[in-house]
Design a protein around this motif. Structure first.
Motif, PDB file in Angstrom:
ATOM      1  N   GLU A 381       1.128  -1.301   0.342  1.00  0.00           N
ATOM      2  CA  GLU A 381       0.010  -0.443  -0.349  1.00  0.00           C
ATOM      3  C   GLU A 381       0.650   1.368  -0.045  1.00  0.00           C
ATOM      4  OE1 GLU A 381      -3.239   0.324   0.007  1.00  0.00           O
ATOM      5  OE2 GLU A 381      -3.939  -1.462  -0.153  1.00  0.00           O
ATOM      6  N   ALA A 382       2.036   1.064   0.457  1.00  0.00           N
ATOM      7  CA  ALA A 382       2.517   2.343   0.798  1.00  0.00           C
ATOM      8  C   ALA A 382       3.670   2.537  -0.670  1.00  0.00           C
ATOM      9  CB  ALA A 382       4.158   2.620   2.173  1.00  0.00           C
ATOM     10  N   ALA A 383       3.121   1.560  -1.694  1.00  0.00           N
ATOM     11  CA  ALA A 383       3.996   2.573  -2.957  1.00  0.00           C
ATOM     12  C   ALA A 383       3.389   3.818  -3.624  1.00  0.00           C
ATOM     13  CB  ALA A 383       3.546   1.955  -3.828  1.00  0.00           C
ATOM     14  N   THR A 384       4.314   4.519  -3.529  1.00  0.00           N
ATOM     15  CA  THR A 384       4.446   5.859  -4.274  1.00  0.00           C
ATOM     16  C   THR A 384       5.739   6.022  -5.692  1.00  0.00           C
ATOM     17  OG1 THR A 384       6.584   6.749  -3.756  1.00  0.00           O
ATOM     18  CG2 THR A 384       3.922   7.391  -1.988  1.00  0.00           C
ATOM     19  N   LEU A 385       5.156   6.953  -6.451  1.00  0.00           N
ATOM     20  CA  LEU A 385       5.328   7.239  -8.117  1.00  0.00           C
ATOM     21  C   LEU A 385       6.369   8.493  -8.648  1.00  0.00           C
ATOM     22  CD1 LEU A 385       6.836   5.261 -10.346  1.00  0.00           C
ATOM     23  CD2 LEU A 385       5.653   4.874 -11.145  1.00  0.00           C
ATOM     24  N   GLY A 386       6.526   9.120  -9.140  1.00  0.00           N
ATOM     25  CA  GLY A 386       6.342  10.736  -9.718  1.00  0.00           C
ATOM     26  C   GLY A 386       5.856  11.522  -8.270  1.00  0.00           C
ATOM     27  N   GLY A 387       5.522  11.207  -7.342  1.00  0.00           N
ATOM     28  CA  GLY A 387       5.380  11.649  -5.904  1.00  0.00           C
ATOM     29  C   GLY A 387       3.246  11.752  -5.722  1.00  0.00           C
ATOM     30  N   TYR A 388       3.566  10.683  -5.977  1.00  0.00           N
ATOM     31  CA  TYR A 388       1.652   9.535  -6.563  1.00  0.00           C
ATOM     32  C   TYR A 388       1.679   8.207  -6.109  1.00  0.00           C
ATOM     33  CZ  TYR A 388       0.506  14.144  -9.564  1.00  0.00           C
ATOM     34  OH  TYR A 388       0.805  14.704  -9.524  1.00  0.00           O
ATOM     35  N   ASP A 389       0.213   8.522  -5.295  1.00  0.00           N
ATOM     36  CA  ASP A 389       0.264   7.129  -4.817  1.00  0.00           C
ATOM     37  C   ASP A 389      -0.081   6.227  -5.407  1.00  0.00           C
ATOM     38  OD1 ASP A 389       0.750   7.949  -1.454  1.00  0.00           O
ATOM     39  OD2 ASP A 389      -1.309   8.585  -1.633  1.00  0.00           O
ATOM     40  N   ILE A 390       0.248   5.258  -5.585  1.00  0.00           N
ATOM     41  CA  ILE A 390      -0.100   3.636  -6.161  1.00  0.00           C
ATOM     42  C   ILE A 390      -0.974   2.583  -5.835  1.00  0.00           C
ATOM     43  CG2 ILE A 390       0.377   2.444  -8.507  1.00  0.00           C
ATOM     44  CD1 ILE A 390       0.818   5.065  -8.576  1.00  0.00           C
ATOM     45  N   PRO A 391      -1.995   2.508  -5.831  1.00  0.00           N
ATOM     46  CA  PRO A 391      -2.734   1.346  -4.342  1.00  0.00           C
ATOM     47  C   PRO A 391      -2.318   0.525  -5.345  1.00  0.00           C
ATOM     48  CG  PRO A 391      -4.297   3.383  -5.514  1.00  0.00           C
ATOM     49  CD  PRO A 391      -2.950   3.478  -6.191  1.00  0.00           C
ATOM     50  N   THR A 392      -2.977  -1.048  -4.771  1.00  0.00           N
ATOM     51  CA  THR A 392      -2.413  -1.950  -4.745  1.00  0.00           C
ATOM     52  C   THR A 392      -3.776  -2.774  -5.790  1.00  0.00           C
ATOM     53  OG1 THR A 392      -3.356  -2.794  -2.639  1.00  0.00           O
ATOM     54  CG2 THR A 392      -1.193  -2.338  -2.722  1.00  0.00           C
ATOM     55  N   ASP A 393      -4.585  -2.162  -5.361  1.00  0.00           N
ATOM     56  CA  ASP A 393      -5.889  -2.955  -6.699  1.00  0.00           C
ATOM     57  C   ASP A 393      -5.839  -1.691  -7.693  1.00  0.00           C
ATOM     58  OD1 ASP A 393      -6.579  -0.047  -5.632  1.00  0.00           O
ATOM     59  OD2 ASP A 393      -8.607  -0.705  -5.450  1.00  0.00           O
ATOM     60  N   ALA A 394      -5.013  -0.506  -8.046  1.00  0.00           N
ATOM     61  CA  ALA A 394      -4.925  -0.542  -9.431  1.00  0.00           C
ATOM     62  C   ALA A 394      -4.450  -1.355 -10.073  1.00  0.00           C
ATOM     63  CB  ALA A 394      -3.952   0.935  -9.157  1.00  0.00           C
ATOM     64  N   ASN A 395      -4.350  -0.509 -11.649  1.00  0.00           N
ATOM     65  CA  ASN A 395      -3.854  -0.691 -12.651  1.00  0.00           C
ATOM     66  C   ASN A 395      -2.151  -0.691 -13.218  1.00  0.00           C
ATOM     67  OD1 ASN A 395      -5.744  -3.277 -12.884  1.00  0.00           O
ATOM     68  ND2 ASN A 395      -5.810  -3.069 -14.941  1.00  0.00           N
ATOM     69  N   LEU A 396      -1.780  -0.696 -13.667  1.00  0.00           N
ATOM     70  CA  LEU A 396      -0.359   0.172 -13.644  1.00  0.00           C
ATOM     71  C   LEU A 396      -0.243  -0.217 -15.644  1.00  0.00           C
ATOM     72  CD1 LEU A 396       1.769   2.715 -12.717  1.00  0.00           C
ATOM     73  CD2 LEU A 396       3.183   1.192 -11.680  1.00  0.00           C
ATOM     74  N   GLU A 397      -0.448   1.384 -16.355  1.00  0.00           N
ATOM     75  CA  GLU A 397      -0.165   0.792 -17.472  1.00  0.00           C
ATOM     76  C   GLU A 397       0.815   1.901 -18.236  1.00  0.00           C
ATOM     77  OE1 GLU A 397      -1.803  -1.512 -18.789  1.00  0.00           O
ATOM     78  OE2 GLU A 397      -3.923  -1.581 -17.862  1.00  0.00           O
ATOM     79  N   ILE A 398       1.742   1.202 -19.214  1.00  0.00           N
ATOM     80  CA  ILE A 398       2.797   1.706 -19.717  1.00  0.00           C
ATOM     81  C   ILE A 398       2.391   1.847 -21.285  1.00  0.00           C
ATOM     82  CG2 ILE A 398       5.641   1.864 -20.130  1.00  0.00           C
ATOM     83  CD1 ILE A 398       4.239  -1.274 -16.946  1.00  0.00           C
ATOM     84  N   PHE A 399       2.237   3.125 -21.832  1.00  0.00           N
ATOM     85  CA  PHE A 399       2.663   3.466 -22.397  1.00  0.00           C
ATOM     86  C   PHE A 399       3.820   3.673 -23.913  1.00  0.00           C
ATOM     87  CE2 PHE A 399       0.345   6.746 -26.317  1.00  0.00           C
ATOM     88  CZ  PHE A 399       0.414   5.982 -26.496  1.00  0.00           C
ATOM     89  N   LEU A 400       4.028   2.515 -24.477  1.00  0.00           N
ATOM     90  CA  LEU A 400       5.773   2.077 -25.365  1.00  0.00           C
ATOM     91  C   LEU A 400       5.226   3.675 -25.650  1.00  0.00           C
ATOM     92  CD1 LEU A 400       5.479  -1.613 -25.069  1.00  0.00           C
ATOM     93  CD2 LEU A 400       6.292  -0.002 -23.705  1.00  0.00           C
ATOM     94  N   PRO A 401       4.380   3.859 -27.011  1.00  0.00           N
ATOM     95  CA  PRO A 401       5.338   5.256 -27.789  1.00  0.00           C
ATOM     96  C   PRO A 401       4.870   6.557 -27.115  1.00  0.00           C
ATOM     97  CG  PRO A 401       3.291   4.372 -28.552  1.00  0.00           C
ATOM     98  CD  PRO A 401       3.461   3.783 -26.873  1.00  0.00           C
ATOM     99  N   GLY A 402       4.722   6.547 -26.055  1.00  0.00           N
ATOM    100  CA  GLY A 402       4.978   7.898 -25.121  1.00  0.00           C
ATOM    101  C   GLY A 402       5.954   7.913 -24.864  1.00  0.00           C
ATOM    102  N   ILE A 403       7.115   7.259 -24.583  1.00  0.00           N
ATOM    103  CA  ILE A 403       8.069   6.763 -24.419  1.00  0.00           C
ATOM    104  C   ILE A 403       9.182   6.598 -25.669  1.00  0.00           C
ATOM    105  CG2 ILE A 403       9.942   5.498 -23.142  1.00  0.00           C
ATOM    106  CD1 ILE A 403       7.897   4.444 -21.431  1.00  0.00           C
ATOM    107  N   SER A 404       9.180   5.769 -26.848  1.00  0.00           N
ATOM    108  CA  SER A 404      10.219   5.983 -27.764  1.00  0.00           C
ATOM    109  C   SER A 404       9.871   6.401 -29.007  1.00  0.00           C
ATOM    110  CB  SER A 404       9.498   4.631 -27.998  1.00  0.00           C
ATOM    111  OG  SER A 404       8.721   4.210 -28.919  1.00  0.00           O
ATOM    112  N   GLY A 405       8.597   7.572 -28.586  1.00  0.00           N
ATOM    113  CA  GLY A 405       7.989   8.833 -29.659  1.00  0.00           C
ATOM    114  C   GLY A 405       8.933  10.006 -28.553  1.00  0.00           C
ATOM    115  N   ASP A 406       9.379   9.800 -27.817  1.00  0.00           N
ATOM    116  CA  ASP A 406       9.421  11.599 -27.459  1.00  0.00           C
ATOM    117  C   ASP A 406      10.255  12.450 -27.756  1.00  0.00           C
ATOM    118  OD1 ASP A 406       9.919  13.294 -24.981  1.00  0.00           O
ATOM    119  OD2 ASP A 406       9.640  12.228 -22.988  1.00  0.00           O
ATOM    120  N   PRO A 407      10.015  13.146 -28.217  1.00  0.00           N
ATOM    121  CA  PRO A 407      11.543  14.262 -28.516  1.00  0.00           C
ATOM    122  C   PRO A 407      12.204  15.066 -28.057  1.00  0.00           C
ATOM    123  CG  PRO A 407       9.098  15.825 -28.387  1.00  0.00           C
ATOM    124  CD  PRO A 407       8.637  13.808 -27.709  1.00  0.00           C
ATOM    125  N   ARG A 408      12.020  14.870 -26.530  1.00  0.00           N
ATOM    126  CA  ARG A 408      12.936  15.545 -25.287  1.00  0.00           C
ATOM    127  C   ARG A 408      13.996  14.425 -25.308  1.00  0.00           C
ATOM    128  NH1 ARG A 408       9.064  15.485 -20.074  1.00  0.00           N
ATOM    129  NH2 ARG A 408       8.776  13.464 -21.239  1.00  0.00           N
TER     130      ARG A 408
END
Length: 506
Positions: A381-408
């Motif tokens: 339950e104590a999980a945090t990410l980027g300053g936000y709470d991540i509940p254990t019953d939440a789905n943590l999804e990764i949107f890949l094009p946002g990373i591989s297409g990041d102009p930064r």
């Protein structure tokens, strides 16, 4: 008077308890990432539906509006999306054990996963460790993969023959995805069951696998369980499909079991080793018995499904880019010719073909087979990410094009440019160990165990197909439509048809 006093006191105490309870609940309310406001009960479910866009496009729109980490409430489920390299590094490298689990599944999926008895679906723990260790060490290590080199070479010859036959009967026009998928599936079947199947059996097995994938496609009652009574026909159908899957695959399991117990004098038609062999006496932490037949069916199905569509999809996007960029195709062919000559290219040549390696890496950057990586979940339950709470019953999804297409982090990310890797202008470790810039196979503890096998298949298939044929657009002078659609992976919206011309050797 006393009674009135006690009633008043009871009322005041009740109000105080209610007030303190509300404060307590407010304090416990997680600090979730931002996201679009939703409706009561359904959350953002109907908004996603009413967008009339493929879900990955809807997610991309929200990413542009809410940033690299945002929340969607889909009925009873909370989905938290990541599309930032630093956040993914924090989650899956720095805090890899914290986000290494999987969320709960709908009952229909549990039917086919035997209550999460698979490498991909298992929650983080002893079952997952046992299943993954067995698959990696006994099947997908580099030394084990080499034992199936002959299987791959045979499948590549069949692929080329199928393409030639289709072209001869269709004015040079071929279907890329269909043929690539058949070739990969044949390889995986041989690796899984240790037998070479005839074309009719291959197609029947493929039909069984596709039916399973269709059956586990998400439905609205996955997000609103209150609607489950209205989907009893679908649940009954799922049980029927599961029975058909088990009834069809178990005879292959029993035949292999019998062959190992009573080897025939002439075993020329059978292979010496398979994934199935590793499952018969598999010891799983916390369990006294070996996997049942139904569990073995599940594990074999995972092995087949996990490596088929992803690889075939990559080949379709790869050939599409070679058609649209003929100078890249020519440069790749020239490298193969100068390195290999007139003999058939084989997987031993891959390490000597740096431009091929650059093409494949750029392909996986620009067109990851799945745009949403397999879902993660926090283990505490104590999980945090980027300053936000991540509940254990939440789905943590990764949107890949946002990373591989990041102009930064990428120069001109929309351009398909293998030279970014070939000339050393940019670099990326697809395992994420040296830093996350692209993650087509995931990263961290739940990285895809089939990474090595998949990259071998993609390199070898592209090399073979370019060595044998010159690929051009169909119809002639047409443009490839690079819009995608979601099937089991993200494929071209309009299935790629191409014109092939055999290369003139020498």
């Amino acid at each position: 008077m006393a009674a009135s006093f006690y009633h008043l006191l009871a009322f005041v105490v009740s109000c105080l308890v209610l007030f303190l309870s509300c404060i307590s609940r407010a304090k416990r309310r997680p600090n979730l990432p931002p996201g679009p406001p939703g409706w009561p009960v359904v959350g953002n479910l109907f908004q996603a539906y009413r967008s009339r866009k493929p879900f990955f496009e809807y997610v991309d729109d929200l990413r542009c509006r809410y940033g690299p980490i945002f929340t969607l409430r889909m009925g009873t489920r909370t989905l938290i999306f990541l599309s930032d390299a630093k956040l993914c590094h924090e989650a899956f490298i720095e805090k890899s054990a914290l986000f290494a689990s999987r969320p709960r599944e709908n009952p229909t999926r549990n039917i086919f996963s035997c209550n999460k008895f698979t490498v991909n679906a298992a929650v983080y723990g002893p079952v997952w460790r046992s299943l993954r260790r067995n698959m990696v060490q006994n099947m997908l290590s580099s030394s084990k993969l080499k034992e199936f080199r002959g299987v791959r070479e045979h499948a590549m010859d069949k692929l080329i023959d199928r393409l030639k036959a289709e072209a001869d009967g269709n004015d040079g026009v071929v279907s890329v995805l269909k043929n690539a998928r058949f070739a990969v599936f044949c390889i995986l079947l041989a690796m899984c069951f240790a037998v070479e199947m005839d074309e009719e059996t291959v197609e029947k097995m493929d039909e069984v696998m596709k039916t399973v994938l269709i059956t586990v496609t998400p439905r609205i009652d996955d997000y609103l369980p209150i609607l489950s009574p209205f989907f009893y026909k679908q649940r009954r159908r799922a049980l029927q499909v599961r029975k058909e899957q088990i009834d069809y695959i178990v005879p292959f399991i029993e035949n292999r079991r019998e062959a190992l117990l009573n080897p025939a004098p002439d075993r020329s038609s059978a292979m010496s080793f398979s994934y199935l062999d590793t499952l018969f006496d598999l010891k799983v932490e916390g369990r006294k018995s070996a996997p049942s037949n139904s569990e073995i069916v599940t594990l074999c199905s995972e092995f087949l499904n996990g490596g088929t569509d992803t690889t075939a999809t990559a080949i379709e996007w790869g050939i599409a880019q070679l058609i649209e960029n003929p100078e890249i195709q020519s440069k790749l062919f020239d490298e193969i010719q100068s390195t290999v000559g007139d003999r058939k290219v084989n997987e031993g040549d891959i390490e000597k073909l740096p431009y091929l390696q650059a093409v494949v890496k750029e392909l996986l950057r620009k067109h990851p087979p799945t745009y949403l990586s397999l879902t993660h979940a926090a283990v505490e339950e104590a999980a945090t990410l980027g300053g936000y709470d991540i509940p254990t019953d939440a789905n943590l999804e990764i949107f890949l094009p946002g990373i591989s297409g990041d102009p930064r982090i990428w120069t001109d990310p929309e351009k398909f440019d293998p030279d970014r890797f070939y000339l050393g202008k940019e670099e990326a470790d697809i395992t994420g160990v040296k830093g996350v810039r692209m993650m087509p196979f995931g990263v961290g503890r739940r990285i895809c165990p089939g990474l090595g096998m998949a990259t071998v298949h993609v390199h070898l298939m592209l090399a073979k197909m370019v060595q044998e044929f010159e690929w051009s657009a169909y119809p002639a002078n047409g443009k490839v439509d690079f819009r995608g659609k979601l099937e089991f992976t993200v494929v071209l919206k309009n299935t790629l048809k191409a014109t092939i011309n055999p290369r003139v050797s020498g």
